[in-house]
Design a protein around this motif. Structure first.
Motif, mmCIF file in Angstrom:
data_model
loop_
_atom_site.group_PDB
_atom_site.id
_atom_site.type_symbol
_atom_site.label_atom_id
_atom_site.label_comp_id
_atom_site.label_asym_id
_atom_site.label_seq_id
_atom_site.Cartn_x
_atom_site.Cartn_y
_atom_site.Cartn_z
ATOM 1 N N ALA A 23 0.838 -1.206 0.000
ATOM 2 C CA ALA A 23 0.000 0.000 0.000
ATOM 3 C C ALA A 23 0.868 1.249 0.000
ATOM 4 O O ALA A 23 0.586 2.227 -0.716
ATOM 5 C CB ALA A 23 -0.930 -0.003 1.208
ATOM 6 N N TYR A 24 1.944 1.228 0.785
ATOM 7 C CA TYR A 24 2.872 2.359 0.815
ATOM 8 C C TYR A 24 3.550 2.529 -0.548
ATOM 9 O O TYR A 24 3.719 3.649 -1.028
ATOM 10 C CB TYR A 24 3.921 2.147 1.913
ATOM 11 N N SER A 25 3.906 1.425 -1.200
ATOM 12 C CA SER A 25 4.528 1.496 -2.523
ATOM 13 C C SER A 25 3.571 2.070 -3.551
ATOM 14 O O SER A 25 3.968 2.841 -4.431
ATOM 15 C CB SER A 25 4.988 0.108 -2.971
ATOM 16 N N ALA A 26 2.298 1.715 -3.451
ATOM 17 C CA ALA A 26 1.298 2.255 -4.372
ATOM 18 C C ALA A 26 1.134 3.763 -4.173
ATOM 19 O O ALA A 26 1.073 4.532 -5.146
ATOM 20 C CB ALA A 26 -0.034 1.548 -4.170
ATOM 21 N N ALA A 27 1.092 4.192 -2.921
ATOM 22 C CA ALA A 27 0.976 5.627 -2.643
ATOM 23 C C ALA A 27 2.222 6.373 -3.104
ATOM 24 O O ALA A 27 2.138 7.484 -3.640
ATOM 25 C CB ALA A 27 0.742 5.847 -1.151
ATOM 26 N N GLN A 28 3.382 5.767 -2.926
ATOM 27 C CA GLN A 28 4.632 6.390 -3.356
ATOM 28 C C GLN A 28 4.673 6.497 -4.885
ATOM 29 O O GLN A 28 5.138 7.509 -5.429
ATOM 30 C CB GLN A 28 5.803 5.572 -2.839
ATOM 31 N N HIS A 29 4.175 5.487 -5.573
ATOM 32 C CA HIS A 29 4.149 5.524 -7.039
ATOM 33 C C HIS A 29 3.223 6.639 -7.534
ATOM 34 O O HIS A 29 3.561 7.359 -8.478
ATOM 35 C CB HIS A 29 3.692 4.171 -7.592
ATOM 36 N N ARG A 30 2.072 6.783 -6.884
ATOM 37 C CA ARG A 30 1.139 7.861 -7.269
ATOM 38 C C ARG A 30 1.759 9.235 -7.031
ATOM 39 O O ARG A 30 1.606 10.157 -7.831
ATOM 40 C CB ARG A 30 -0.170 7.738 -6.469
ATOM 41 N N ALA A 31 2.463 9.387 -5.928
ATOM 42 C CA ALA A 31 3.126 10.667 -5.642
ATOM 43 C C ALA A 31 4.209 10.960 -6.677
ATOM 44 O O ALA A 31 4.369 12.099 -7.116
ATOM 45 C CB ALA A 31 3.725 10.651 -4.237
ATOM 46 N N TYR A 32 4.952 9.928 -7.082
ATOM 47 C CA TYR A 32 5.983 10.102 -8.108
ATOM 48 C C TYR A 32 5.348 10.538 -9.432
ATOM 49 O O TYR A 32 5.873 11.428 -10.123
ATOM 50 C CB TYR A 32 6.755 8.790 -8.297
ATOM 51 N N LEU A 33 4.203 9.956 -9.788
ATOM 52 C CA LEU A 33 3.538 10.332 -11.032
ATOM 53 C C LEU A 33 3.033 11.775 -10.984
ATOM 54 O O LEU A 33 3.059 12.484 -11.992
ATOM 55 C CB LEU A 33 2.373 9.374 -11.327
ATOM 56 N N ARG A 34 2.576 12.205 -9.827
ATOM 57 C CA ARG A 34 2.128 13.600 -9.696
ATOM 58 C C ARG A 34 3.290 14.571 -9.834
ATOM 59 O O ARG A 34 3.156 15.633 -10.442
ATOM 60 C CB ARG A 34 1.447 13.800 -8.347
ATOM 61 N N LEU A 35 4.437 14.218 -9.243
ATOM 62 C CA LEU A 35 5.611 15.095 -9.323
ATOM 63 C C LEU A 35 6.132 15.210 -10.755
ATOM 64 O O LEU A 35 6.570 16.281 -11.185
ATOM 65 C CB LEU A 35 6.723 14.587 -8.405
ATOM 66 N N THR A 36 6.112 14.125 -11.474
ATOM 67 C CA THR A 36 6.615 14.139 -12.857
ATOM 68 C C THR A 36 5.528 14.507 -13.853
ATOM 69 O O THR A 36 5.780 14.512 -15.052
ATOM 70 C CB THR A 36 7.209 12.771 -13.226
ATOM 71 N N GLU A 37 4.319 14.784 -13.357
ATOM 72 C CA GLU A 37 3.169 15.193 -14.168
ATOM 73 C C GLU A 37 2.844 14.175 -15.260
ATOM 74 O O GLU A 37 2.556 14.512 -16.400
ATOM 75 C CB GLU A 37 3.404 16.581 -14.769
ATOM 76 N N GLN A 38 2.895 12.922 -14.892
ATOM 77 C CA GLN A 38 2.505 11.845 -15.798
ATOM 78 C C GLN A 38 1.100 11.389 -15.432
ATOM 79 O O GLN A 38 0.656 11.540 -14.303
ATOM 80 C CB GLN A 38 3.475 10.665 -15.688
ATOM 81 N N SER A 39 0.412 10.814 -16.406
ATOM 82 C CA SER A 39 -0.938 10.325 -16.124
ATOM 83 C C SER A 39 -0.860 8.932 -15.499
ATOM 84 O O SER A 39 0.037 8.145 -15.796
ATOM 85 C CB SER A 39 -1.774 10.283 -17.399
#
Length: 122
Positions: A23-39
């Motif tokens: 769950a933490y890895s999933a949240a971290q992946h979503r945060a990374y996508l927001r920072l890099t402005e990827q969909s």
């Protein structure tokens, strides 16, 4: 037996920790996508596999920790009941029905008659 029981508890703990990590890895992946402005399309395969394996592991451990399942034996309860009470289902009794509204006037008239008779006798 004691070693197996404690090992099952270790399996449950490991499964829960692994599930929390996924769950933490999933949240971290979503945060990374927001920072890099990827969909966001989907989670990485390793996170999905970890989540599934840890869920199955946790379920297996919980079933093993709980112990043996008991049989559902209704024969002992049914032996105590007589044939007349077999179809009696108090859970299906309905006291709020449309008869209340249909016969409301009769109840009001009865109440008024009782009040009048009480007043006459007083």
């Amino acid at each position: 037996m004691i070693m197996g029981l404690s090992m099952d508890k270790v399996v449950v703990c490991f499964g829960l920790i692994s599930l929390a990590h996924s769950a933490y890895s999933a949240a971290q992946h979503r945060a990374y996508l927001r920072l890099t402005e990827q969909s966001f399309t989907s989670l990485p395969l390793d996170v999905l596999v970890q989540c599934f394996v840890s869920f199955v592991l946790t379920c297996y451990g919980i079933v093993r920790v709980v112990g043996k399942f008991k049989e559902i034996n209704s024969a002992t309860e049914l032996e105590k009941r007589s044939w007349e009470t077999m179809s009696n289902r108090p859970a299906f009794y309905c006291f709020n029905h449309r008869g209340k509204s249909l016969y409301r006037n009769c109840e009001e008239e009865d109440a008024q008659l009782q009040q009048r008779s009480f007043l006459k006798n007083s």
